[in-house]
Motif scaffolding. Structure first.
Motif, PDB file in Angstrom:
ATOM      1  N   THR A  23     -16.706  -7.398  -8.960  1.00  0.00           N
ATOM      2  CA  THR A  23     -16.727  -8.848  -8.773  1.00  0.00           C
ATOM      3  C   THR A  23     -17.114  -9.205  -7.345  1.00  0.00           C
ATOM      4  N   TYR A  60      -7.627  -9.516  -9.718  1.00  0.00           N
ATOM      5  CA  TYR A  60      -7.839  -8.099 -10.047  1.00  0.00           C
ATOM      6  C   TYR A  60      -7.044  -7.197  -9.093  1.00  0.00           C
ATOM      7  N   GLN A 100      -6.496  -3.589 -10.471  1.00  0.00           N
ATOM      8  CA  GLN A 100      -7.759  -3.299 -11.156  1.00  0.00           C
ATOM      9  C   GLN A 100      -8.855  -3.244 -10.079  1.00  0.00           C
ATOM     10  N   ALA A 144     -12.708  -3.355 -11.045  1.00  0.00           N
ATOM     11  CA  ALA A 144     -13.131  -4.707 -11.433  1.00  0.00           C
ATOM     12  C   ALA A 144     -13.246  -5.604 -10.196  1.00  0.00           C
ATOM     13  N   ALA A 145     -12.319  -5.428  -9.261  1.00  0.00           N
ATOM     14  CA  ALA A 145     -12.352  -6.226  -8.035  1.00  0.00           C
ATOM     15  C   ALA A 145     -13.612  -5.922  -7.237  1.00  0.00           C
TER      16      ALA A 145
END
Length: 408
Positions: free
Chosen positions: A337, A325, A330, A333-334
């Motif tokens: 996560t 990511y 991104q 999103a990282a």
């Protein structure tokens, strides 16, 4: 005067010839010392041998007595070796090996194998060379006679393995393979191929090793031998990984995953998916389109690991997804996560992993210029580092630097 002159010249010539002859003789002796003959090929009378007029063969009684005497020599050499008289030990063993040939080729090869292994372990390179030379003479004679003595060929192959000569060993096992195929001995064929495969691996010849294990895999599939099919697939996965053949490794790993899935055995799946994803990442260096395949397999690795409560593997997959990511910018999103990673490391009871997760979260917040959140993450990382007494200085510096930059 002329006669006296001739006498002087003649004397000088004779003197030079004598000197030259002495030098030449000395050089011959020096060369003999430098290149001594193979002691296994020296033919000397031996008191352990009976008188053999007309080169008659030994009787069964004489053979039995000789065998007993040679076993005694072997024990004597062992005692000498334990007493650290290595030179004397191998002198005795060489005598034993010279005489073993009177008991037949098989007995000699077995003895050569035994002593050869000792020589290798004792780092006696010259002795290993003598034994290797003798084994090659025997192999040459067997080839000329077109020997079909399977036991003898196997003993010869084993001897080459003991003295670490894989290429010569392979040549012997290839001959064995011909013989067992002629005899339609399927178990013998499998065992011989295994030996060939191991020898190729010992020589780091991964292409030939792969070729051999592919043959073993086909035999296992044809015989419906699922246990060995899995074993050969695992070996091939290792070989292709070592041989830097990512696409071939992916194909094998996918076959393994399909088999385990059909058996409803999820435990090996996360590790397989992680390996598949890593190979796709390697291929993506030349073909960026394959990055998505790597990402998909990391996701599958995480999902399956979570389902089977393999939290360490789940965390490993999440770390790879976060890296993916971040490489794609991104960041949201990282970050999401990373929060899942923290929960996973907590379930895995992995304090080091949790500390690393806080460090990663701090980095992501820095990318978003959210300094207070980054500071909080680094402080939580420091708290764990202090408990572990590990990387305290690292987190302290990160925090101090961040506080200074925020004030500015």
């Amino acid at each position: 005067m002329l006669q006296r002159f001739i006498l002087i010249i003649t004397t000088i010539i004779v003197w030079h010839l004598c000197i030259s002859g002495t030098v030449a003789k000395d050089k011959k002796v020096e060369n003999l010392d430098k290149f001594p003959p193979n002691p296994l090929e020296v033919t000397l009378p031996d008191p352990l041998l009976p008188n053999l007029p007309d080169k008659r063969e030994l009787t069964s009684g004489e053979l039995q007595k000789l065998k007993t005497d040679l076993d005694g020599l072997n024990q004597e050499a062992q005692v000498m070796l334990q007493g650290e008289d290595k030179k004397k030990a191998f002198e005795i063993w060489n005598r034993e090996l010279r005489l073993r040939r009177y008991l037949g080729i098989l007995a000699e090869v077995e003895a050569l194998s035994r002593v050869g292994e000792i020589a290798w372990n004792e780092n006696e390179r010259e002795e290993v060379q003598y034994i290797s030379q003798r084994l090659q003479v025997i192999q040459s004679e067997m080839g000329k006679q077109k020997s079909t003595d399977l036991q003898l060929w196997q003993s010869l192959g084993n001897a080459y393995q003991k003295i670490r000569l894989p290429k010569l060993g392979i040549s012997v096992y290839e001959q064995i393979l011909i013989l067992v195929k002629q005899q339609q001995d399927s178990s013998g064929e499998i065992e011989t191929l295994k030996n060939i495969g191991e020898l190729h691996l010992s020589w780091f010849d991964y292409p030939q090793a792969a070729n051999t294990y592919e043959k073993l895999l086909n035999l296992a599939i044809n015989q419906g031998d699922r246990t060995n099919e899995l074993a050969y697939l695992q070996q091939l996965a290792y070989i292709y990984a070592q041989g830097k053949q990512p696409q071939a490794a992916i194909d094998i790993l996918n076959k393994l995953a399909q088999i385990y899935t059909s058996q409803q055995n999820l435990m090996p799946i996360p590790a397989l998916k992680l390996a598949i994803a890593a190979n796709y990442e390697s291929l993506a260096q030349e073909n960026p389109n394959l990055k998505q395949q790597a990402f998909d397999n990391y996701q599958q690795a995480y999902t399956t690991a979570w389902q089977s409560e393999q939290y360490a593997k789940a965390a490993e997959a999440l770390e790879k997804l976060i890296a993916f990511y971040r490489s794609q910018k991104q960041i949201d999103a990282a970050l999401q996560t990373s929060q899942i990673l923290m929960e996973t490391q907590t379930l895995a009871n992995n304090s080091y992993g949790l500390m690393s997760a806080y460090d990663q979260i701090g980095e992501i917040y820095l990318e978003r210029r959210e300094y207070s959140q980054a500071l909080t993450a680094f402080e939580k990382g420091l708290a764990i580092a202090q408990q572990l007494k590990y990387q305290e200085a690292y987190f302290t510096k990160r925090i101090e630097k961040l506080k200074t930059e925020v004030k500015m």
